[in-house]
Design an enzyme around this catalytic site. Sequence first.
Site, PDB file in Angstrom:
ATOM      1  N   GLU A  71      -1.188  -4.676 -29.601  1.00 34.22           N
ATOM      2  CA  GLU A  71      -2.677  -3.821 -29.804  1.00 34.22           C
ATOM      3  C   GLU A  71      -3.503  -4.750 -29.194  1.00 34.22           C
ATOM      4  OE1 GLU A  71      -2.304  -4.371 -34.203  1.00 34.22           O
ATOM      5  OE2 GLU A  71      -0.940  -2.600 -34.259  1.00 34.22           O
ATOM      6  N   GLU A 107       9.557  -5.382 -30.126  1.00 31.91           N
ATOM      7  CA  GLU A 107       8.424  -4.555 -30.971  1.00 31.91           C
ATOM      8  C   GLU A 107       8.401  -3.002 -30.056  1.00 31.91           C
ATOM      9  OE1 GLU A 107       5.837  -6.625 -34.443  1.00 31.91           O
ATOM     10  OE2 GLU A 107       4.761  -6.463 -32.856  1.00 31.91           O
ATOM     11  N   GLY A 116       3.731   0.162 -37.140  1.00 27.70           N
ATOM     12  CA  GLY A 116       3.075   1.045 -38.003  1.00 27.70           C
ATOM     13  C   GLY A 116       3.096   2.870 -38.382  1.00 27.70           C
TER      14      GLY A 116
HETATM   15  P1  PGA Z   1       4.416  -3.012 -38.340  1.00 29.00           P
HETATM   16  O1  PGA Z   1       3.784  -3.883 -37.673  1.00 29.00           O
HETATM   17  O2  PGA Z   1       5.695  -3.948 -39.636  1.00 29.00           O
HETATM   18  O3  PGA Z   1       3.182  -2.701 -39.628  1.00 29.00           O
HETATM   19  O4  PGA Z   1       4.877  -1.562 -38.218  1.00 29.00           O
HETATM   20  C1  PGA Z   1       4.449  -4.624 -36.788  1.00 29.00           C
HETATM   21  C2  PGA Z   1       3.527  -5.842 -36.382  1.00 29.00           C
HETATM   22  O5  PGA Z   1       2.553  -4.802 -35.674  1.00 29.00           O
HETATM   23  O6  PGA Z   1       3.434  -6.775 -35.982  1.00 29.00           O
END
Ligand code: PGA
Length: 251
Positions: free
Chosen positions: A98, A166, A172
Amino acid sequence: MRPFVIAANWKMHKGPAEAVTYLKEFVSKAKDLPGRNKVIFFVPAVDLWVVQQTLRDSQTGWGAQNCHFETHGAFTGENSPAVIAELLTPYTLVGHSERRAIFGETDAMMAKKVRALHDAGVEPMLCVGETLQERDAGKTGDVIRHQLREGLKLRDPAKPFMIAYEPVWAIGTGKVATPVQANEAHSLLRAELSSIGGEDLAKKTAILYGGSVKPENSAEIAAQSEVDGFLVGGASLQVESFLPLAKTEKR
Ligand code: PGA
């Protein structure tokens, strides 16, 4: 043996009052974690002081979600690694997707942040991961190896760090990488760590998986040989969904 690290990323959720209520409940219920497990809460920077007050006598760790790469100066709205250290914060996330996608942060910035945290005595957790487009184009390995190498370029070789893999398409979205996909990516990262800093570095560095981890899918992922923990967003916001993850038995 590497620790098994279960990290919560609260993102922009929970103010100080809610954080304290949650953490007191969590600590009271998390007294019987497997010895290898280490829990870290990455909280909003404005919560760090009360979180430190709440967790300092517990086994539970805490961290910031981001920092600037300079110690002080005209950087309105940023948080200094030195101040994060002054708040006795042991860990800080660097390069969450992000931050990269929404705030335009680059690998060159990650490298400076890792260095600034090392200089401040805070352990960074560097996040790497490919987009769906990159995966579909067969570029996953190249992308994550590049992010890893560039992000660690300025590190202090004497200081520890952790890695979170990730895949952006799994964050998400409810789409979790298959255990095999996760293990493949972690193996590539571990091989790259070895080429960066030697076999020893590769062996001792924890590589966490993140992206839609929940109690329902966590056991399969944890069973993978190269997975040393989870970075959890959504499922970390309630004690009842995070506690079972914190209790994961790594086999
Ligand atoms: P999530 O987020 O478990 O909601 O997919 C993980 C993260 O962004 O670190």
